[in-house]
Design an enzyme around this catalytic site. Sequence first.
Site, PDB file in Angstrom:
ATOM      1  N   CYS A  90      26.673-109.964 -47.814  1.00  0.00           N
ATOM      2  CA  CYS A  90      25.813-109.051 -47.055  1.00  0.00           C
ATOM      3  C   CYS A  90      26.616-108.375 -45.949  1.00  0.00           C
ATOM      4  CB  CYS A  90      24.617-109.768 -46.437  1.00  0.00           C
ATOM      5  SG  CYS A  90      23.623-108.612 -45.470  1.00  0.00           S
ATOM      6  N   LYS A  93      14.596-110.840 -53.175  1.00  0.00           N
ATOM      7  CA  LYS A  93      15.303-110.429 -51.966  1.00  0.00           C
ATOM      8  C   LYS A  93      16.100-111.635 -51.471  1.00  0.00           C
ATOM      9  CE  LYS A  93      16.482-108.308 -48.120  1.00  0.00           C
ATOM     10  NZ  LYS A  93      17.513-107.246 -48.146  1.00  0.00           N
TER      11      LYS A  93
HETATM   12  C1  DHB Z   1      21.252-106.761 -47.047  1.00  0.00           C
HETATM   13  C2  DHB Z   1      22.194-105.968 -47.630  1.00  0.00           C
HETATM   14  C3  DHB Z   1      22.997-106.479 -48.609  1.00  0.00           C
HETATM   15  O1  DHB Z   1      23.929-105.729 -49.229  1.00  0.00           O
HETATM   16  C4  DHB Z   1      22.854-107.801 -48.967  1.00  0.00           C
HETATM   17  O2  DHB Z   1      23.658-108.305 -49.898  1.00  0.00           O
HETATM   18  C5  DHB Z   1      21.899-108.593 -48.390  1.00  0.00           C
HETATM   19  C6  DHB Z   1      21.100-108.058 -47.424  1.00  0.00           C
HETATM   20  C7  DHB Z   1      20.412-106.226 -45.992  1.00  0.00           C
HETATM   21  O3  DHB Z   1      20.904-105.442 -45.180  1.00  0.00           O
HETATM   22  O4  DHB Z   1      19.229-106.608 -45.926  1.00  0.00           O
END
Ligand code: DHB
Length: 307
Positions: free
Chosen positions: A126, A44
């Site tokens: 993100c 993550k």
């Molecule tokens: C999240 C979403 C994304 O597309 C990303 O690259 C990183 C984090 C999110 O909302 O947690």
Amino acid sequence: DFKTTMASVEFPSIFLNASGVNCMTVAEMDEMINAACTGGVVTKSATPQQREGNPQPRYYQLEHGSINSMGLPNAGFPYYLDYVTKEHAKPTILSVAGLQMSDNIELLHKIQASEYTGLTELNLSCPNVIGKPQVAYDFEETDALLAEIFSFYTKPLGVKLPPYFDLVHFDQMAAILNKYPLTHINTVNSVGNGLWIDIDTEKVVIKPKQGFGGLGGAMILPTALANVRAFRQRLNPSIKIIGTGGVTSGKDVFMHLLCGADMVSVGTALLHEGVGIFQRLTDELAAIMAEKGYTSIEDFRGKVQDF
Ligand code: DHB
């Protein structure tokens, strides 16, 4: 089997999770490592501090994909650095996401100073942090950030990119990326700021950002293929490509590989189906290859033909 070497790292398969899916906790990352037919795990995206993320509901399954505005919930950078620094049966990719320029620099200084020698992926895309634009839609800022990073950073580093939709933007972004010793790009992140409505309640389906969120799943496959193909046509051969977006079947994997993907990652379909999906995708890809008489991915990778 589908062994592959990317950026001098040997992966036992071409398949990875898309960051965000099945990679928040040690248990989930271990499950990716231990599952059949996976190449390893991408963490993550880690921020310097642990985060709860956006209010719920923040993920919604659509007929042909998904919409999410998670808001970077994660256990914090030290948790993921600790995980990837340990020995695992398959390689890891440490995904990191600063909420501002200074965070990105700080995170990369910490990785540089750490014992970790594996791959890192800087998330420039993100779409779900309230009030923060995607870095990779600002070409000057992306160039300045990479210049600063490569003034001190010497370990293997790639970037996660948002989808682009204009051919001139591919030219401009590839020209910037080609200036730096990047190991890889990962394309695409979710298609930012879609919207969906439940017509019974007449409400949007996720709570954060008045319902706006990143799209994933089958509906984004053509956008993902275009981004893999456009970047493969423009990037230095030394910059490898992780194709992400819209994969639900072996056919989709085959198309990503024809476009030039070195590895392929799965997000929405992994969330819906679980880690058993990687055996299914492997079997389906093997069947397509057998029917076509291909014995190795190298026989067709990047060889999509013009009409
Ligand atoms: C999240 C979403 C994304 O597309 C990303 O690259 C990183 C984090 C999110 O909302 O947690």
